[in-house]
Design a protein around this motif. Structure first.
Motif, PDB file in Angstrom:
ATOM      1  N   ALA A 135       0.828  -1.206   0.000  1.00 53.28           N
ATOM      2  CA  ALA A 135       0.000   0.000   0.000  1.00 53.28           C
ATOM      3  C   ALA A 135       0.864   1.258   0.000  1.00 53.28           C
ATOM      4  N   ALA A 136       1.963   1.232   0.761  1.00 57.52           N
ATOM      5  CA  ALA A 136       2.853   2.392   0.800  1.00 57.52           C
ATOM      6  C   ALA A 136       3.471   2.639  -0.574  1.00 57.52           C
ATOM      7  N   ALA A 170      -5.881   8.777  -5.152  1.00 61.10           N
ATOM      8  CA  ALA A 170      -4.667   8.010  -4.845  1.00 61.10           C
ATOM      9  C   ALA A 170      -4.770   7.339  -3.477  1.00 61.10           C
ATOM     10  N   VAL A 171      -5.264   8.063  -2.476  1.00 58.80           N
ATOM     11  CA  VAL A 171      -5.396   7.492  -1.133  1.00 58.80           C
ATOM     12  C   VAL A 171      -6.427   6.369  -1.124  1.00 58.80           C
ATOM     13  N   LEU A 205       0.599   9.043  -5.722  1.00 61.68           N
ATOM     14  CA  LEU A 205       0.741  10.462  -5.379  1.00 61.68           C
ATOM     15  C   LEU A 205       1.688  11.158  -6.352  1.00 61.68           C
ATOM     16  N   LEU A 255       0.731   3.930  -2.863  1.00 60.56           N
ATOM     17  CA  LEU A 255       0.385   5.307  -2.526  1.00 60.56           C
ATOM     18  C   LEU A 255       1.456   6.275  -3.021  1.00 60.56           C
ATOM     19  N   ALA A 286      -5.002   3.269  -2.774  1.00 62.34           N
ATOM     20  CA  ALA A 286      -4.000   2.642  -1.913  1.00 62.34           C
ATOM     21  C   ALA A 286      -4.653   1.863  -0.777  1.00 62.34           C
TER      22      ALA A 286
END
Length: 428
Positions: free
Chosen positions: A163-164, A211-212, A171, A167, A215
């Motif tokens: 996920a990081a 984007a969030v 972003l 993201l 993610a």
């Protein structure tokens, strides 16, 4: 002796020698094709519509022509060996190392922050090392087993890492797309500057939100569960983020009602200057002395603001003048108007005028009224130039500037006794 046996048993075997030959042939072919590919890519510089972005991509990729072609050829070699059932472990190792090399070179060419570039390089080399040692699969399994369960949602360490990464990439893409949108909006002359800023910021916020959401969805979080936190978020906004939210909303209001826009000359409180930019939380105002004031948006909504260029940039300046009672006021007013007309920044239409305002205590009070259309270039400098010319003109025509005068009247006298001492000294 054991090393020699290992070389004979592991390296000097037909399968390993064949893989070394394939690797060498792929490198030779890549060495031959790399200069041609690099020249071809550099030939496209400046030919795309968004040349600023495309040129940056070409400059980052063109120097990697050799490892990219080599990596591509090695991937084909791996696929061919797998289909034929031949050994390919050595070629796969080369593929892992080449992939890490290409990724690290791309990171160093594109990521400007040294800390992030170093971190990403370490991660790339770590993944390549685990793959070479055959530990990448077990490591992924361990990370997938490490996690916690929240209700019906299980969050693992592997999922958090994915996920990081997702993201961060989204972003970056959102920022890139937003920049392209801002560039396109800047070319639309039918939109006002405030509308362009509002649309650009709205598009950026939407892209960041997408984007969030993507993610969070990538790790299996049900987005409806976020409704549980809405009450806490609202409470936090009500107490801790009240000023922040107020400035954000005030910024949207300023963009929609177009009361201020970049380039306007405003005065608020003790700050006077032109608006450099409108931000989500504040307005940047640059004064004539070069100081940049970051004024919260809320102040521009709640306080009185002088916008010298709201409907137009034409403003009137008043210059008070005092002359002595012995001077000719008509001649003084004519000379003042002539001095104003000689200044380039003073508008000829409407023309400058002089008015007799009052009989002052020490002087005849006159007032020169002029119009200028460029307040962003300063006001004090115009006043200074005109007053200096008026002083020179009055001095040449014997018109005096009076000094402040005060008359002292003694209403009654008091007798002062005087006596003479024996020593001849006078005393009271």
């Amino acid at each position: 002796m054991e090393a020699l046996q290992w070389v004979r048993g592991e390296l000097l075997v037909p399968a390993t020698l064949a893989q070394i030959g394939v690797i060498a042939a792929a490198w030779a072919l890549a060495r031959f094709l790399a200069p041609k590919l690099q020249r071809y890519l550099e030939g496209w510089l400046g030919k795309f519509r968004y040349s600023r972005i495309s040129d940056a991509v070409i400059r980052a990729v063109a120097p990697l022509s050799l490892p990219l072609i080599w990596l591509l050829l090695q991937w084909f070699s791996v696929f061919a060996a797998q289909r034929a059932g031949w050994p390919n472990h050595l070629i796969e190792s080369v593929v892992s190392l080449l992939t890490a090399w290409v990724v690290i070179r791309l990171i160093s060419n594109t990521v400007r922050d040294p800390g992030w570039a170093k971190t990403l390089a370490i991660v790339a080399w770590g993944i390549a090392a685990l793959n070479l040692l055959g530990l990448l699969g077990p490591t992924i399994a361990v990370l997938d087993n490490m996690g916690l369960t929240l209700g019906e949602i299980r969050i693992t360490l592997l999922g958090a890492i994915k996920a990081a990464i997702v993201l961060a990439v989204l972003l970056w893409l959102a920022g890139l797309v937003s920049h392209l949108a801002d560039t396109q909006l800047a070319g639309v002359r039918s939109l006002s500057p405030s509308a362009r800023v509002l649309l650009g910021k709205t598009f950026r916020i939407v892209m960041m939100a997408i984007a969030v959401v993507v993610a969070l969805d990538s790790i299996g979080i049900d987005l409806t569960a976020l409704a549980v936190f809405s009450g806490a978020v609202g409470l936090g906004i009500g107490f801790g983020l009240q000023k922040v939210v107020s400035n954000l909303i005030s910024g949207l209001i300023l963009l929609m009602d177009k009361s201020v826009k970049p380039g306007d000359v405003i005065a608020i409180g003790d700050s006077f200057g032109w608006i450099n930019s409108l931000r989500a939380r504040y307005v940047s105002v640059i004064t004539r002395d070069g100081t940049e004031h970051l004024i919260p948006n809320e102040e521009l909504i709640s306080q009185r603001v002088e916008n010298w260029s709201y409907s137009n940039t034409l403003i009137r300046l008043k210059l008070p003048i005092g002359i002595s009672y012995d001077s000719d006021p008509k001649l003084a007013m004519e000379l003042a108007v002539e001095a104003a007309m000689s200044e380039d920044r003073v508008r000829k239409e409407p023309p400058p005028v002089a008015r007799f305002m009052n009989f002052g205590n020490d002087a005849l009070e006159l007032e020169l009224r002029i119009w200028i259309a460029d307040p962003q270039d300063g006001v004090a400098n115009v006043r200074s130039n005109i007053l200096l010319k008026i002083w020179e003109s009055y001095r040449a025509n014997s018109i005096e500037f009076p000094f402040g005068q005060r008359d002292l009247h003694i209403r009654s006298s008091v007798p002062i006794p005087v006596r003479l001492d024996e020593d001849g000294e006078v005393g009271t």
